[in-house]
Write an enzyme that holds these catalytic residues in place. Structure first.
Site, PDB file in Angstrom:
ATOM      1  N   THR A 198      44.411  38.516  23.482  1.00 31.33           N
ATOM      2  CA  THR A 198      43.410  39.555  23.277  1.00 31.33           C
ATOM      3  C   THR A 198      42.823  39.902  24.633  1.00 31.33           C
ATOM      4  OG1 THR A 198      42.902  38.736  21.066  1.00 31.33           O
ATOM      5  CG2 THR A 198      41.284  40.187  22.078  1.00 31.33           C
ATOM      6  N   LYS A 233      42.239  44.998  17.398  1.00 36.23           N
ATOM      7  CA  LYS A 233      41.728  43.621  17.406  1.00 36.23           C
ATOM      8  C   LYS A 233      40.260  43.585  17.820  1.00 36.23           C
ATOM      9  CE  LYS A 233      41.598  39.077  17.605  1.00 36.23           C
ATOM     10  NZ  LYS A 233      42.462  38.290  18.502  1.00 36.23           N
TER      11      LYS A 233
END
Length: 292
Positions: free
Chosen positions: A102, A179
């Protein structure tokens, strides 16, 4: 792996809480697996299961069809991909890089551009869920990239993700963007539960009343995990840490600074870190906030 499935040559770089079970699924599916981790001892269990251990990212990437990254932050991804002895210096042309880290959409697009200069392909495919779903192979996966590249990555994505939750959400960067939006909602929910628990404690509401109100209210989706902490205390091993969530909230603010609630949740995470709770499970954050 079925007889009609292609046996892939896969390098998996980054064997933390999430990376290790994800890499194990790759090996158990019968793919040829090479692993690398900055801390060498974390490769031992996979080596015992038949994986090859490489000394550098470049060596791990050499001769591979797919290189998977599961790293902590944008700086780590850039170093492993493009630094000395990085993936780009060892991978063959047309190798597919699948970045499960991420790192935010801007960093994903930047990494894609730079690896394409080395004639590599790139998909950003961050996962959501914690160690339990990673071990079970039921994570969610949010993939961004060219349609053909995501299709090529899908046999691996569906090893660690529930096929119904493996989604191609757009071009490179879209997976990372999705995300962040998802983890923004998690951060706000946990901070909101913490405020509610704190107010309830101040007002001397009975615990059973608070439990009923929280479970049935707008924050109810995030409350069951907090309820477990309230009942039995923090788990010995965190599935998703306060520090990792706080990092994601910082990435949200880097993309859009005008998010005052996210900024408040980020400050809660940073206070928890300063108090020595950065490696605690995120589900414990509201309880710490109540009691701090």
């Amino acid at each position: 792996m079925g007889s009609d499935a292609r046996r892939l040559r896969v390098a998996f770089l980054g064997l933390g809480r999430m990376g290790t079970p994800m890499a194990r699924h790759v090996r158990e599916a019968g793919h040829d697996l090479t692993v690398w981790n900055r801390t060498p001892g974390k490769t031992d269990a996979l080596a015992a299961a038949g994986a090859t251990v490489a000394d550098t990212p470049a060596a791990a990437a050499a001769g591979r069809d797919v290189v998977v990254l599961m790293l902590a932050d944008p700086d780590a991804v850039e170093q492993v991909l493009l630094g000395p002895d990085g993936v780009a210096s060892g991978a063959d042309p047309d190798t597919l890089v699948v970045d499960g880290s991420t790192i935010g959409p801007d960093a994903s697009r930047r990494m894609a551009t730079r690896v394409r200069d080395h004639r590599l392909r790139y998909v950003d495919a961050p996962v959501y869920g914690s160690v339990g779903p990673a071990t079970a192979g039921t994570l969610g996966v949010l993939a961004g990239g060219d349609e053909a590249d995501v299709a090529a990555a899908r046999p691996l994505l569906e090893l660690w993700g529930d096929p119904e939750q493996v989604r191609h959400v757009g071009p490179v960067g879209a997976g990372s963007a999705a995300k962040l939006v998802r983890n923004l909602s998690l951060g706000l929910a946990l901070a909101g539960i913490g405020d509610a628990l704190r107010l309830a404690a101040t007002l001397d509401l009975p615990a059973d009343v608070v439990d009923e109100l929280m479970a049935a209210g707008p924050l109810g989706a995030a409350f069951p995990g907090v309820r477990e902490i309230l009942a039995s205390g923090p788990p010995g091993t965190a599935g998703f840490t306060v520090d990792m969530l706080t990092k994601d909230l910082r990435l949200c603010l880097a993309a859009e600074p005008r998010l005052p609630l996210v900024d408040a949740a980020r400050r809660v995470g940073e206070e928890a870190h300063a108090a020595g709770h950065g490696q605690d499970d995120t589900r414990a954050l509201p309880v710490w906030w109540r009691d701090r």
